[in-house]
Design an enzyme around this catalytic site. Structure first.
Site, PDB file in Angstrom:
ATOM      1  N   ARG A 104      39.372  52.118  37.796  1.00 48.74           N
ATOM      2  CA  ARG A 104      40.666  51.599  38.235  1.00 48.74           C
ATOM      3  C   ARG A 104      40.424  50.351  39.097  1.00 48.74           C
ATOM      4  NH1 ARG A 104      42.033  54.679  34.939  1.00 48.74           N
ATOM      5  NH2 ARG A 104      43.639  56.282  35.023  1.00 48.74           N
ATOM      6  N   HIS A 108      47.441  39.068  49.099  1.00 43.86           N
ATOM      7  CA  HIS A 108      47.899  38.485  50.363  1.00 43.86           C
ATOM      8  C   HIS A 108      48.158  39.486  51.480  1.00 43.86           C
ATOM      9  CE1 HIS A 108      48.281  35.101  47.648  1.00 43.86           C
ATOM     10  NE2 HIS A 108      48.239  34.333  48.716  1.00 43.86           N
ATOM     11  N   GLY A 115      38.545  35.375  49.935  1.00 46.16           N
ATOM     12  CA  GLY A 115      37.378  34.724  50.548  1.00 46.16           C
ATOM     13  C   GLY A 115      36.948  33.446  49.860  1.00 46.16           C
ATOM     14  N   ARG A 165      36.196  58.863  39.957  1.00 49.07           N
ATOM     15  CA  ARG A 165      36.410  57.557  39.333  1.00 49.07           C
ATOM     16  C   ARG A 165      35.523  56.477  39.927  1.00 49.07           C
ATOM     17  NH1 ARG A 165      43.004  57.567  39.213  1.00 49.07           N
ATOM     18  NH2 ARG A 165      43.193  58.688  37.251  1.00 49.07           N
ATOM     19  N   THR A 195      40.862  30.336  59.364  1.00 46.62           N
ATOM     20  CA  THR A 195      40.777  30.823  57.987  1.00 46.62           C
ATOM     21  C   THR A 195      40.317  32.277  57.990  1.00 46.62           C
ATOM     22  OG1 THR A 195      39.626  30.698  55.851  1.00 46.62           O
ATOM     23  CG2 THR A 195      38.450  29.788  57.718  1.00 46.62           C
ATOM     24  N   ILE A 196      40.902  33.074  57.125  1.00 44.08           N
ATOM     25  CA  ILE A 196      40.434  34.454  56.989  1.00 44.08           C
ATOM     26  C   ILE A 196      39.071  34.475  56.293  1.00 44.08           C
ATOM     27  CG2 ILE A 196      42.759  35.468  56.920  1.00 44.08           C
ATOM     28  CD1 ILE A 196      42.210  35.926  53.841  1.00 44.08           C
ATOM     29  N   ASP A 197      38.735  33.375  55.585  1.00 38.64           N
ATOM     30  CA  ASP A 197      37.509  33.358  54.773  1.00 38.64           C
ATOM     31  C   ASP A 197      36.236  33.252  55.607  1.00 38.64           C
ATOM     32  OD1 ASP A 197      39.349  33.279  52.709  1.00 38.64           O
ATOM     33  OD2 ASP A 197      39.119  31.131  52.345  1.00 38.64           O
TER      34      ASP A 197
END
Ligand code: F6P
Length: 366
Positions: A284, A290, A188, A180, A143-145
């Site tokens: 902004r 993804h 996550g 800005r 998992t990327i999380d």
């Protein structure tokens, strides 16, 4: 003549950089043994369910050089959990049914000596049920999380972090040039690992994570401080699951057939909250989405994933099933599937990581 042994690999849940490196790791290690054949089920367990079945032999030709590629050559899905399989109904609703007995029957008929299930928390819960029903299975965490507690790290996380940091760096130059306040939202789910590491790596002023609910007025104060001497600028990283102390997170409804609520868009909510709370800065928002999961894995993830693959096959050879490979204290170990699925790994509010981030001047809005 010696019996031929067969191992089946599958990838389930969301894709993640490093999946192909695990597949290649298993296949390369298995080829060093006599009489082992490696197969893959297409699109998680759908390859077993489907008629005709979609099970492919993973020859050296099929797996050569795939460790540098993103995605998964076996395809994947997060909409066919055998424990809660979605069945579309005539009235447009979806009914979830348990298809594990059918799956076990089909797997047994295929006579695999072992199954290696590469996937996150949901996939390993499936592994556990299948193991309890007699399937010789080994799990590999992905998992990327980075939210699995049984392993110190999961492959995919470093790649996601690198992509998020590269993107953050690009937003800093615009923030600086236009004075800005830039908000960048990262993935996550309920864990803030990607956001927190990106904030430290990129040098954010504000980092908002699910584990530390924020007070909007404190963020406005921090922003105002940056603009006090005139042309200030601010960079904020927000995790998709972040939430204010009061109120709720932005969450779009789940898709048909998906068990999960889809997160995304909290950056826009934060932007509105800031304006409502009197923030005068020009804001902004960027929702990274993804891209964090796509493309080639960084070297660290290729190594981790390859070693997970080799370890998984070593466990198969030892006939040690009902376990998941893990990386802990610089060592490759195995943990029971019970332990693997028990707890999540969340950022701890009082951890050194959070204290150090605060020491670097990062505000969590708490
Ligand atoms: O669990 C990995 C993850 O990328 C989360 O960070 C994110 O919330 C989710 O998957 C997105 O899922 P999907 O690809 O189904 O939109």
């Amino acid at each position: 003549m010696e019996k031929t042994h067969k191992v089946l690999i599958l990838t389930g849940g969301g894709d993640c950089p490093g999946l192909n490196a695990v597949i290649r790791g298993i296949a390369k290690r298995a080829r060093k043994e006599k009489n082992w054949e490696v197969y893959g089920s297409i699109e998680a367990f759908n390859g077993v369910f489907n008629e005709p079945q979609e099970i492919v032999r993973l020859t050296s030709r099929r797996t050569a050089g795939i460790h540098i590629k993103g995605g998964t050559i076996l395809k994947t899905t997060n909409k066919s959990n055998p424990l809660k399989f979605p069945l579309p109904q005539a009235d447009g609703t979806v009914k979830f049914i348990d298809r594990t007995d059918e799956l076990v029957k089909k797997l047994k008929a295929l006579k695999f000596d072992a199954v290696i299930n590469i996937g996150g928390d949901g996939s390993q819960k499936i592994s556990k049920v299948l193991f309890d029903k007699g399937i010789p299975i080994v799990g590999v965490p992905k998992t990327i999380d980075n939210d699995l507690s049984a392993t110190d790290v999961t492959f995919g996380f470093q790649t996601a972090l690198q992509i998020a940091t590269d993107s953050f760096d690009k937003l800093v130059t615009t923030a600086e040039s236009h004075h800005r306040t830039m908000i960048m939202e990262v993935m996550g789910r309920d864990a803030g690992w990607i956001a927190l590491h990106t904030a430290i790596a990129g040098g954010a002023e504000v980092c908002l994570i699910p584990e530390i609910p924020y007070d909007i007025n404190k963020i406005v104060k921090r922003i105002n401080l940056r603009y006090k001497k005139g042309r200030g600028f601010v960079n904020i990283v927000i995790a998709e699951g972040a939430k204010p102390k009061e109120g709720t997170i932005t969450a779009s409804a789940g898709e048909k057939g998906s068990e999960h609520v889809r997160l995304g868009g909290v950056a826009y909510q934060l932007s509105k909250q800031l304006k409502d709370a009197g923030c005068k800065a020009e804001i902004r928002e960027t929702v990274l989405g993804h891209v964090q999961r796509g493309g080639s894995p960084v070297a660290y993830d290729r190594v981790l994933a390859s070693l997970f693959g080799v370890k998984a096959f070593d466990l198969v050879l030892q006939k040690k099933f009902g376990v998941m490979v893990a990386f802990r204290n610089n060592d490759f170990i195995d943990v029971t599937l019970d332990e693997a699925t028990r707890d999540y790994n969340f950022v701890k509010k009082d951890s050194y990581l959070v204290r150090a981030a605060k020491g670097l001047g990062i505000s969590f809005g708490d």
